[in-house]
Design an enzyme around this catalytic site. Structure first.
Site, PDB file in Angstrom:
ATOM      1  N   CYS A 194       2.825  58.515  28.916  1.00  0.00           N
ATOM      2  CA  CYS A 194       2.995  57.190  28.312  1.00  0.00           C
ATOM      3  C   CYS A 194       3.309  57.223  26.821  1.00  0.00           C
ATOM      4  CB  CYS A 194       1.741  56.352  28.548  1.00  0.00           C
ATOM      5  SG  CYS A 194       1.394  56.018  30.289  1.00  0.00           S
ATOM      6  N   HIS A 229       1.966  52.787  23.027  1.00  0.00           N
ATOM      7  CA  HIS A 229       0.687  53.169  23.621  1.00  0.00           C
ATOM      8  C   HIS A 229      -0.408  52.879  22.611  1.00  0.00           C
ATOM      9  CE1 HIS A 229      -2.527  55.528  25.417  1.00  0.00           C
ATOM     10  NE2 HIS A 229      -1.819  55.531  26.528  1.00  0.00           N
ATOM     11  N   ASP A 268       4.456  53.111  34.420  1.00  0.00           N
ATOM     12  CA  ASP A 268       4.438  54.070  35.539  1.00  0.00           C
ATOM     13  C   ASP A 268       5.285  53.625  36.729  1.00  0.00           C
ATOM     14  OD1 ASP A 268       2.592  55.304  33.909  1.00  0.00           O
ATOM     15  OD2 ASP A 268       1.111  55.644  35.476  1.00  0.00           O
TER      16      ASP A 268
END
Length: 542
Positions: free
Chosen positions: A66, A120, A28
């Protein structure tokens, strides 16, 4: 031109000699770095790395979420090829047995290791981080990751710890007296120290978790970010001529106890400016925390004399809104969420290695030795990382065509960035693609909690926002989307956005309906509908 590309590949190979790679993925992270000109940032270690690197000022993710973003750049396939727009699909099972970047290196003699958040975790990587396909060794996840959302945030002596968004902490008071990113650094240093005697090169992917929410970080980093230096972006509002479908209601933030206590009316009431400044402050403090850990990781390379043989790539999976358009988090198609840092440091190429490590034949190639960073303003995409690393490792992969992208096991929808880096170091121009592509799904045309407008599941998707970014414009078309066929209907446009960076760098004025922009809007719409294949430089053949 083909001879030039051959020269680049051969030259890079001559200086690389099966070099190591470290891919640092910061979760992020928007371009909130000193080396990107952010005056509020305190990132001395990343800035020092950037001083030995090529800095890409216009690098873009393919989706601001993500799992889709990570699977996209690690396979070098776009979300529409992977059919992965959420957290609940695994490409090998549902789409095709596509080769990943670490798998490609592993198949060609590299030791590959995943530490932290690389793929992820969960279904989107088969609950195994795509192991054993991608990794030579078992992927590492920190033990304290299980406390990610634990109620450990101090609010008041008389109140029990809470599950807050803003959560500076004393590390010694945390479970196991540590934090996940500190564990990740420790494991990465351990891996590197064990490679000094290896005859095989390594590819190490290190995924730091912050500044992903909650903002749980050592409170000592607040000293670099006094609250008075931060301001809420202006204008702090959502614009009336932008359709509601483009809005993301930041549902994940609303679930945090400190945000919930604000009692905001869903979905339009804004976070008060006083609390908004606390969010911005903690975001920057979290970035400084990760910068400190990255500095220690680079120092480990230097201490073990591995740095001069190791290419370091620092990047993010996507950015993060900090109040722009009165939005927070990711989940949209704006620059603050799709534009990411991308820094590539190549020994003997972007910075000079110790002279004893350079072959005599290389000493005359003056253009490759630079003690100054170079900024590259050409538009690039995260799908370009895989072919760039493969190029440096001398195990290049072909470019996918429209016809084989869904079926060919090993190919790339990106292109190697090495011609750009070489041209920039020689202060030459390089013909390059002029646009970047992105997209984001929605379950409805109005913001909602159920289904979640920010994170719709595949079977909930009813619309797709496709976006194209040039140096001057961003154009976005929101289209009906069939989740069963995974196709959009270009005959029925729900909403459009067009931003002109010459007059509006913050994307605050949608000019899609102004007559003076009608021709450029139609041109961009055609490019967007035709897709990425048609905007590659002509010298890149299929």
């Amino acid at each position: 031109m083909l001879l030039t590309l051959c020269f680049v590949n051969c030259f890079v190979w001559s200086i690389a000699q099966r070099q190591n790679f470290i891919l640092i993925i910061v979760d992020d992270l928007r371009t909130a770095l000193g080396c990107y000109g952010d005056v509020n940032a305190y990132t001395p270690n990343i800035d020092r790395l950037a001083g030995e690197s090529a800095i890409f000022s216009q690098a873009f993710a393919q989706q601001a979420l993500c799992a889709p973003s990570r699977n996209s750049f690690l396979t070098s396939r776009r979300p529409d090829v992977l059919h992965l727009y959420d957290f609940y699909s695994y490409w090998r099972k549902d789409i095709g047995n596509f080769t990943t970047l670490p798998q490609h290196l592993k198949n060609n003699g590299y030791i590959t290791k995943s530490i932290g958040k690389v793929f992820h975790p969960g279904i989107s990587s088969n609950n195994s981080d795509d192991s054993p396909y991608s990794w030579s060794e078992t992927p590492f996840h920190p033990f304290t990751e299980r406390y990610k959302d634990a109620p450990v945030c101090q609010t008041n002596i008389k109140i029990l710890p809470a599950q807050n968004l803003v959560c500076p902490v004393k590390v010694t008071s945390m479970p196991n007296r540590t934090l996940p990113d500190i564990e990740i650094l420790k494991e990465a240093k351990y891996f590197i120290s064990n490679q000094t005697g290896s005859t095989n090169p390594f590819f190490l992917a290190v995924g730091f978790q912050k500044p992903h929410i909650p903002f749980k970080y050592p409170e000592k980093y607040l000293k670099f970010h006094p609250l008075y230096k931060f301001k809420v972006p202006k204008p702090y509002k959502w614009f009336k001529n932008v359709d509601h479908i483009a809005y993301n209601p930041w549902n994940d933030l609303r679930r945090r106890e400190d945000v919930a206590s604000l009692n905001l009316e869903f979905p339009w009431e804004r976070i008060p400016k006083s609390f908004a400044k606390l969010i911005i402050q903690s975001y920057y403090a979290s970035v400084t925390y990760i910068d400190d850990l990255i500095g220690k990781l680079i120092n480990q390379l230097e201490m073990l004399s591995i740095r001069q043989n190791t290419t370091v790539i620092l990047m993010s999976d996507h950015g993060w809104s900090l109040g722009e358009h009165a939005l927070w988090a990711k989940y949209n198609n704006y620059d603050v969420t799709l534009r990411v840092p991308l820094i590539i440091s190549i020994p003997g190429f972007t910075f000079e290695r110790p002279i004893e490590n350079i072959k005599n034949s290389e000493k005359n190639d003056k253009f490759n030795l630079s003690n100054d960073h170079v900024i590259i303003d050409s538009i690039v995409e995260l799908v370009d990382i895989f072919p760039t690393v493969a190029d440096l490792a001398n195990i290049t992969i072909p470019i996918c065509s429209n016809k084989n992208a869904h079926i060919k096991t090993t190919c790339s929808e990106g292109i190697t960035l090495m011609p750009l880096i070489r041209a920039a170091l020689k202060k030459e121009s390089q013909l390059w693609k002029k646009v970047a592509f992105g997209q984001y799904p929605r379950p409805s045309i109005e913001p909602s909690m159920h289904p979640n407008s920010d994170e719709p599941r595949l079977n909930e998707i009813k619309a797709m926002g496709y976006t194209i970014r040039t140096n001057r414009y961003r154009y976005t078309a929101w289209l009906p989307f069939n989740s069963e066929t995974k196709t959009a209907d270009w005959n029925h446009i729900i909403a459009e956005e067009l931003y002109d960076y010459n007059t509006d760098k913050g994307e605050n004025r949608n000019v899609a309906f102004l007559v003076k922009y009608s021709k450029i809007k139609e041109k961009l719409k055609i490019l967007l509908q035709r897709g990425p294949r048609y905007v590659l430089p002509h010298n890149f053949n299929f």
